[in-house]
Design a protein around this motif. Structure first.
Motif, short mmCIF file in Angstrom:
data_model
loop_
_atom_site.label_atom_id
_atom_site.label_comp_id
_atom_site.label_asym_id
_atom_site.label_seq_id
_atom_site.Cartn_x
_atom_site.Cartn_y
_atom_site.Cartn_z
N ASP A 55 27.20 -13.92 -43.10
CA ASP A 55 28.01 -12.82 -43.60
C ASP A 55 28.37 -13.13 -45.05
N VAL A 56 28.37 -12.12 -45.90
CA VAL A 56 28.69 -12.36 -47.30
C VAL A 56 30.19 -12.55 -47.52
N SER A 57 31.00 -12.28 -46.48
CA SER A 57 32.45 -12.47 -46.58
C SER A 57 32.86 -13.63 -45.68
N LEU A 58 32.99 -14.81 -46.27
CA LEU A 58 33.37 -16.00 -45.51
C LEU A 58 34.80 -16.40 -45.85
N ASP A 62 33.03 -17.43 -51.16
CA ASP A 62 32.24 -16.22 -51.28
C ASP A 62 30.84 -16.47 -50.73
N GLY A 63 30.38 -15.56 -49.86
CA GLY A 63 29.10 -15.76 -49.20
C GLY A 63 27.93 -15.84 -50.16
N ILE A 64 27.97 -15.07 -51.23
CA ILE A 64 26.88 -15.10 -52.21
C ILE A 64 26.82 -16.47 -52.88
N ASP A 65 27.98 -17.01 -53.25
CA ASP A 65 28.03 -18.34 -53.86
C ASP A 65 27.55 -19.41 -52.87
N PHE A 66 27.95 -19.25 -51.61
CA PHE A 66 27.51 -20.21 -50.59
C PHE A 66 25.99 -20.18 -50.46
N GLY A 67 25.42 -18.99 -50.43
CA GLY A 67 23.97 -18.86 -50.33
C GLY A 67 23.26 -19.49 -51.51
N LYS A 68 23.81 -19.33 -52.69
CA LYS A 68 23.22 -19.94 -53.88
C LYS A 68 23.23 -21.46 -53.76
N ASN A 69 24.33 -22.01 -53.23
CA ASN A 69 24.42 -23.47 -53.05
C ASN A 69 23.39 -23.96 -52.02
N VAL A 70 23.19 -23.15 -50.98
CA VAL A 70 22.20 -23.51 -49.96
C VAL A 70 20.80 -23.56 -50.58
N LEU A 71 20.50 -22.59 -51.43
CA LEU A 71 19.16 -22.53 -52.03
C LEU A 71 18.93 -23.67 -53.03
N LEU A 72 20.00 -24.28 -53.52
CA LEU A 72 19.84 -25.46 -54.36
C LEU A 72 19.32 -26.63 -53.54
N ILE A 73 19.69 -26.66 -52.25
CA ILE A 73 19.24 -27.73 -51.35
C ILE A 73 17.87 -27.40 -50.78
N GLY A 84 29.44 -5.71 -43.24
CA GLY A 84 29.85 -4.40 -42.76
C GLY A 84 30.25 -3.48 -43.89
N LEU A 85 30.11 -3.99 -45.13
CA LEU A 85 30.51 -3.22 -46.30
C LEU A 85 29.31 -2.55 -46.95
N LYS A 86 29.38 -1.23 -47.10
CA LYS A 86 28.29 -0.49 -47.74
C LYS A 86 28.55 -0.41 -49.24
N MET A 87 28.23 -1.50 -49.91
CA MET A 87 28.48 -1.57 -51.36
C MET A 87 27.20 -2.01 -52.06
N PHE A 88 26.75 -1.19 -53.02
CA PHE A 88 25.53 -1.50 -53.75
C PHE A 88 25.65 -2.81 -54.50
N GLU A 89 26.85 -3.13 -54.99
CA GLU A 89 27.04 -4.37 -55.76
C GLU A 89 26.69 -5.60 -54.91
N ILE A 90 27.03 -5.55 -53.61
CA ILE A 90 26.74 -6.68 -52.73
C ILE A 90 25.23 -6.82 -52.54
N VAL A 91 24.57 -5.68 -52.34
CA VAL A 91 23.11 -5.70 -52.19
C VAL A 91 22.45 -6.29 -53.44
N GLN A 92 22.91 -5.83 -54.59
CA GLN A 92 22.36 -6.30 -55.85
C GLN A 92 22.59 -7.80 -56.03
#
Length: 255
Positions: A55-58, A62-73, A84-92
């Motif tokens: 989920d992007v809301s942890l 912040d879920g996006i920041d967490f995902g970025k850290n995961v991809l560093l590994i 559950g949030l329909k927000m284009f900014e999150i998709v982007q």
């Protein structure tokens, strides 16, 4: 490993994902879950899953920041972002972060399995290929024909091997090869071939959670029934029991 890590505080969503996976062609996946980024990161550092759903809301990051850290590994790890949030900014943000997919809650079976087919199936195929691939090349040493035969068996254990074709590889008669093999290795040819196949199968059982019949097929056994019988004779437990014991011990270490 063929594992799926779900990071979410929404237990109903996790249960839904489990239900979808368990009733699909991906029911061999081992599912682990975490309800915060810190716990999830600890689990990721101990073992790389085949895919991450988060989920992007942890609660603690912040879920996006967490995902970025995961991809560093794990730069190639498929990350499926859910919200559950329909927000284009999150998709982007998810796209810009390099995530593999983005889904809105509640997740539907078709949506999730279509994503799995696109991002997870290629990973699993690669895991199988890397696990069963032959490493090195056969080098015949006529001064050490039995050791050469052992090397060949270790490289080609997943193929159809017979005493005669191995004896032919090292230029010995089948009867002399059989006698010499037992004297030097301490096992008959058939016993050693079964033993090495079981050792390779143990690696697959520990490394990837694939169906037993797939592992049997990729380690040279004619069928899963013969595989299970041979495995139990050598290891004292069935392949399923061995896998369950390994993952139980691993889970205790994680906890």
């Amino acid at each position: 490993m063929a594992e799926l890590l779900i990071v979410d505080t929404d237990q109903s969503c996790i249960s839904n994902i489990r239900h979808i996976v368990e009733n699909s062609d991906y029911n061999f996946l081992r599912i682990y879950e975490a309800n915060n980024a810190q716990r999830a990161m600890m689990m990721l550092k101990q073992s790389r899953p085949s895919a991450l759903i988060m989920d992007v809301s942890l609660p603690n990051m912040d879920g996006i920041d967490f995902g970025k850290n995961v991809l560093l590994i794990y730069p190639d790890l498929p990350i499926i972002a859910i919200t559950g949030l329909k927000m284009f900014e999150i998709v982007q943000s998810a796209i810009n972060a390099g995530f593999s997919a983005y889904l809105l809650k509640p997740l539907t079976k078709n949506q999730l399995l279509n994503i799995f087919d696109r991002v997870l199936r290629p990973i699993i195929k690669m895991e199988i290929s890397q696990t069963v691939k032959n490493e090195g090349e056969f080098e015949l040493d006529l001064r050490k024909p039995i050791q050469s035969a052992v090397q060949y068996i270790q490289l080609h254990y997943n193929e159809c091997l017979t005493l005669k074709n191995i004896a032919d590889k090292v230029y010995l008669s089948p009867s002399y090869f059989s006698k010499s093999f037992k004297e030097e290795i301490g096992m008959t040819f058939v016993e050693y071939l079964s033993w090495i196949r079981v050792q390779k199968a143990k690696n697959m059982l520990r490394m990837i959670s694939l169906p037993i019949d797939v592992i049997a097929n990729n380690t040279g056994f004619a069928n899963s029934s013969y595989f299970a019988t041979t495995f139990k004779k050598i290891e004292g437990k069935t392949p399923t029991q061995y896998r369950e014991h390994f993952f139980w011990e691993r889970k205790k270490d994680i906890n």
